[in-house]
Write a protein that holds these residues in place. Structure first.
Motif, PDB file in Angstrom:
ATOM      1  N   GLN A 183       0.819  -1.205   0.000  1.00  0.00           N
ATOM      2  CA  GLN A 183       0.000   0.000   0.000  1.00  0.00           C
ATOM      3  C   GLN A 183       0.857   1.260   0.000  1.00  0.00           C
ATOM      4  O   GLN A 183       0.509   2.256  -0.641  1.00  0.00           O
ATOM      5  N   GLU A 184       1.989   1.221   0.684  1.00  0.00           N
ATOM      6  CA  GLU A 184       2.912   2.357   0.652  1.00  0.00           C
ATOM      7  C   GLU A 184       3.531   2.511  -0.743  1.00  0.00           C
ATOM      8  O   GLU A 184       3.693   3.626  -1.224  1.00  0.00           O
ATOM      9  N   GLN A 185       3.875   1.402  -1.364  1.00  0.00           N
ATOM     10  CA  GLN A 185       4.461   1.465  -2.703  1.00  0.00           C
ATOM     11  C   GLN A 185       3.492   2.068  -3.714  1.00  0.00           C
ATOM     12  O   GLN A 185       3.883   2.896  -4.524  1.00  0.00           O
ATOM     13  N   VAL A 186       2.224   1.660  -3.678  1.00  0.00           N
ATOM     14  CA  VAL A 186       1.282   2.152  -4.683  1.00  0.00           C
ATOM     15  C   VAL A 186       0.964   3.635  -4.503  1.00  0.00           C
ATOM     16  O   VAL A 186       0.543   4.280  -5.459  1.00  0.00           O
ATOM     17  N   LYS A 187       1.194   4.188  -3.321  1.00  0.00           N
ATOM     18  CA  LYS A 187       0.978   5.619  -3.122  1.00  0.00           C
ATOM     19  C   LYS A 187       1.933   6.444  -3.969  1.00  0.00           C
ATOM     20  O   LYS A 187       1.591   7.538  -4.409  1.00  0.00           O
ATOM     21  N   THR A 188       3.144   5.936  -4.175  1.00  0.00           N
ATOM     22  CA  THR A 188       4.165   6.710  -4.890  1.00  0.00           C
ATOM     23  C   THR A 188       4.329   6.307  -6.352  1.00  0.00           C
ATOM     24  O   THR A 188       5.005   6.998  -7.094  1.00  0.00           O
ATOM     25  N   LEU A 189       3.736   5.190  -6.744  1.00  0.00           N
ATOM     26  CA  LEU A 189       3.935   4.699  -8.113  1.00  0.00           C
ATOM     27  C   LEU A 189       2.707   4.969  -8.976  1.00  0.00           C
ATOM     28  O   LEU A 189       1.626   4.460  -8.687  1.00  0.00           O
ATOM     29  N   PRO A 190       2.870   5.744 -10.051  1.00  0.00           N
ATOM     30  CA  PRO A 190       1.738   5.985 -10.952  1.00  0.00           C
ATOM     31  C   PRO A 190       1.334   4.712 -11.692  1.00  0.00           C
ATOM     32  O   PRO A 190       2.141   3.801 -11.890  1.00  0.00           O
ATOM     33  N   VAL A 191       0.076   4.653 -12.109  1.00  0.00           N
ATOM     34  CA  VAL A 191      -0.440   3.505 -12.852  1.00  0.00           C
ATOM     35  C   VAL A 191       0.394   3.268 -14.103  1.00  0.00           C
ATOM     36  O   VAL A 191       0.718   2.128 -14.442  1.00  0.00           O
ATOM     37  N   GLU A 192       0.765   4.356 -14.794  1.00  0.00           N
ATOM     38  CA  GLU A 192       1.542   4.226 -16.028  1.00  0.00           C
ATOM     39  C   GLU A 192       2.894   3.561 -15.761  1.00  0.00           C
ATOM     40  O   GLU A 192       3.366   2.748 -16.555  1.00  0.00           O
ATOM     41  N   PHE A 193       3.515   3.927 -14.643  1.00  0.00           N
ATOM     42  CA  PHE A 193       4.797   3.330 -14.294  1.00  0.00           C
ATOM     43  C   PHE A 193       4.650   1.832 -14.070  1.00  0.00           C
ATOM     44  O   PHE A 193       5.452   1.035 -14.555  1.00  0.00           O
ATOM     45  N   LEU A 194       3.616   1.453 -13.323  1.00  0.00           N
ATOM     46  CA  LEU A 194       3.406   0.028 -13.054  1.00  0.00           C
ATOM     47  C   LEU A 194       3.141  -0.734 -14.349  1.00  0.00           C
ATOM     48  O   LEU A 194       3.643  -1.840 -14.539  1.00  0.00           O
ATOM     49  N   GLY A 195       2.367  -0.143 -15.249  1.00  0.00           N
ATOM     50  CA  GLY A 195       2.113  -0.780 -16.544  1.00  0.00           C
ATOM     51  C   GLY A 195       3.391  -0.960 -17.347  1.00  0.00           C
ATOM     52  O   GLY A 195       3.640  -2.034 -17.910  1.00  0.00           O
ATOM     53  N   ARG A 196       4.225   0.093 -17.382  1.00  0.00           N
ATOM     54  CA  ARG A 196       5.509  -0.021 -18.101  1.00  0.00           C
ATOM     55  C   ARG A 196       6.407  -1.047 -17.433  1.00  0.00           C
ATOM     56  O   ARG A 196       7.103  -1.808 -18.103  1.00  0.00           O
ATOM     57  N   MET A 197       6.399  -1.061 -16.117  1.00  0.00           N
ATOM     58  CA  MET A 197       7.232  -2.013 -15.372  1.00  0.00           C
ATOM     59  C   MET A 197       6.834  -3.447 -15.707  1.00  0.00           C
ATOM     60  O   MET A 197       7.695  -4.295 -15.944  1.00  0.00           O
ATOM     61  N   ILE A 198       5.547  -3.713 -15.739  1.00  0.00           N
ATOM     62  CA  ILE A 198       5.060  -5.056 -16.074  1.00  0.00           C
ATOM     63  C   ILE A 198       5.508  -5.433 -17.482  1.00  0.00           C
ATOM     64  O   ILE A 198       6.030  -6.535 -17.705  1.00  0.00           O
ATOM     65  N   ASN A 199       5.340  -4.516 -18.429  1.00  0.00           N
ATOM     66  CA  ASN A 199       5.747  -4.797 -19.810  1.00  0.00           C
ATOM     67  C   ASN A 199       7.247  -5.038 -19.925  1.00  0.00           C
ATOM     68  O   ASN A 199       7.686  -5.984 -20.581  1.00  0.00           O
ATOM     69  N   ARG A 200       8.037  -4.187 -19.284  1.00  0.00           N
ATOM     70  CA  ARG A 200       9.506  -4.319 -19.378  1.00  0.00           C
ATOM     71  C   ARG A 200       9.990  -5.603 -18.689  1.00  0.00           C
ATOM     72  O   ARG A 200      10.872  -6.283 -19.195  1.00  0.00           O
ATOM     73  N   LEU A 201       9.421  -5.907 -17.547  1.00  0.00           N
ATOM     74  CA  LEU A 201       9.818  -7.134 -16.854  1.00  0.00           C
ATOM     75  C   LEU A 201       9.434  -8.372 -17.657  1.00  0.00           C
ATOM     76  O   LEU A 201      10.197  -9.332 -17.732  1.00  0.00           O
ATOM     77  N   ALA A 202       8.255  -8.342 -18.259  1.00  0.00           N
ATOM     78  CA  ALA A 202       7.823  -9.471 -19.088  1.00  0.00           C
ATOM     79  C   ALA A 202       8.745  -9.633 -20.284  1.00  0.00           C
ATOM     80  O   ALA A 202       9.122 -10.759 -20.643  1.00  0.00           O
ATOM     81  N   GLU A 203       9.148  -8.519 -20.911  1.00  0.00           N
ATOM     82  CA  GLU A 203      10.096  -8.587 -22.027  1.00  0.00           C
ATOM     83  C   GLU A 203      11.443  -9.146 -21.564  1.00  0.00           C
ATOM     84  O   GLU A 203      12.039  -9.982 -22.241  1.00  0.00           O
ATOM     85  N   ALA A 204      11.917  -8.651 -20.420  1.00  0.00           N
ATOM     86  CA  ALA A 204      13.199  -9.121 -19.898  1.00  0.00           C
ATOM     87  C   ALA A 204      13.147 -10.603 -19.554  1.00  0.00           C
ATOM     88  O   ALA A 204      14.086 -11.348 -19.823  1.00  0.00           O
ATOM     89  N   GLU A 205      12.030 -11.035 -18.968  1.00  0.00           N
ATOM     90  CA  GLU A 205      11.881 -12.463 -18.635  1.00  0.00           C
ATOM     91  C   GLU A 205      11.891 -13.304 -19.900  1.00  0.00           C
ATOM     92  O   GLU A 205      12.514 -14.359 -19.954  1.00  0.00           O
ATOM     93  N   LYS A 206      11.222 -12.807 -20.936  1.00  0.00           N
ATOM     94  CA  LYS A 206      11.190 -13.525 -22.212  1.00  0.00           C
ATOM     95  C   LYS A 206      12.593 -13.589 -22.816  1.00  0.00           C
ATOM     96  O   LYS A 206      13.031 -14.642 -23.286  1.00  0.00           O
ATOM     97  N   ASP A 207      13.323 -12.469 -22.775  1.00  0.00           N
ATOM     98  CA  ASP A 207      14.688 -12.443 -23.302  1.00  0.00           C
ATOM     99  C   ASP A 207      15.601 -13.384 -22.523  1.00  0.00           C
ATOM    100  O   ASP A 207      16.429 -14.079 -23.103  1.00  0.00           O
ATOM    101  N   LEU A 208      15.440 -13.387 -21.208  1.00  0.00           N
ATOM    102  CA  LEU A 208      16.278 -14.261 -20.374  1.00  0.00           C
ATOM    103  C   LEU A 208      15.982 -15.731 -20.623  1.00  0.00           C
ATOM    104  O   LEU A 208      16.852 -16.577 -20.442  1.00  0.00           O
ATOM    105  N   ARG A 209      14.770 -16.023 -21.042  1.00  0.00           N
ATOM    106  CA  ARG A 209      14.397 -17.406 -21.325  1.00  0.00           C
ATOM    107  C   ARG A 209      15.335 -18.007 -22.379  1.00  0.00           C
ATOM    108  O   ARG A 209      15.687 -19.163 -22.313  1.00  0.00           O
ATOM    109  N   TYR A 210      15.736 -17.183 -23.332  1.00  0.00           N
ATOM    110  CA  TYR A 210      16.583 -17.681 -24.415  1.00  0.00           C
ATOM    111  C   TYR A 210      18.059 -17.424 -24.168  1.00  0.00           C
ATOM    112  O   TYR A 210      18.880 -18.285 -24.425  1.00  0.00           O
TER     113      TYR A 210
END
Length: 157
Positions: free
Chosen positions: A102-129
């Motif tokens: 709850q403290e984290q979401v107070k400081t993190l905008p929705v857009e940031f969390l969305g970008r973070m999810i996308n970037r982490l998913a891309e990185a996880e996919k890249d690391l897979r190979y």
């Protein structure tokens, strides 16, 4: 279903009759939500020293880097859900993590969390190979460092 039964068998073989969350995390190579929250704090603060210290500790404990990335994606999804629909019963986080989340979401905008999810998913996919082919030659820290720095640069709050 067979994978779940196999994981349960491994947990029973490892822990005996009383299986705790720490046993499951060890067998599956995952990290706790508390550890994932600390890693996200380091990423947001661009504290590379702490980030790599945590990652180094995870790897020394036998955690799988690809699994850590998946756990981070899942944690960020939970934060996003908490941000847009702040009813705790919808969020799948342990009670002991809820206050920090709850403290984290107070400081993190929705857009940031969305970008973070996308970037982490891309990185996880890249690391897979890349980890299968490159990891024996190039240390995982260098691979992950390059990806995390690029990801943090693109995420700018």
């Amino acid at each position: 279903m067979r994978d779940a039964i196999s994981a349960l068998d491994q947990c029973i073989a490892f822990a005996g009759e009383r299986i705790e969350l720490s046993h499951v995390e060890l067998v599956l190579g995952t990290v706790s939500e508390e550890s994932t929250a600390l890693l996200l704090d380091a990423v947001v603060a661009q504290d590379y020293s702490k980030m790599f210290s945590l990652l180094h500790d995870f790897v020394q404990q036998g955690k799988d880097i690809k699994r850590i990335m998946r756990d981070c994606v899942q944690y960020c999804r939970q934060l996003l859900l908490l941000k847009v629909a702040p009813r705790e019963q919808l969020v799948e986080l342990p009670q002991n993590c809820m206050a920090h989340a709850q403290e984290q979401v107070k400081t993190l905008p929705v857009e940031f969390l969305g970008r973070m999810i996308n970037r982490l998913a891309e990185a996880e996919k890249d690391l897979r190979y890349c980890c299968r082919i490159i990891q024996p030659v190039v240390p995982w820290q260098k691979q992950l460092s390059n990806r995390l720095k690029k990801m943090v640069w693109k995420l700018k709050l």
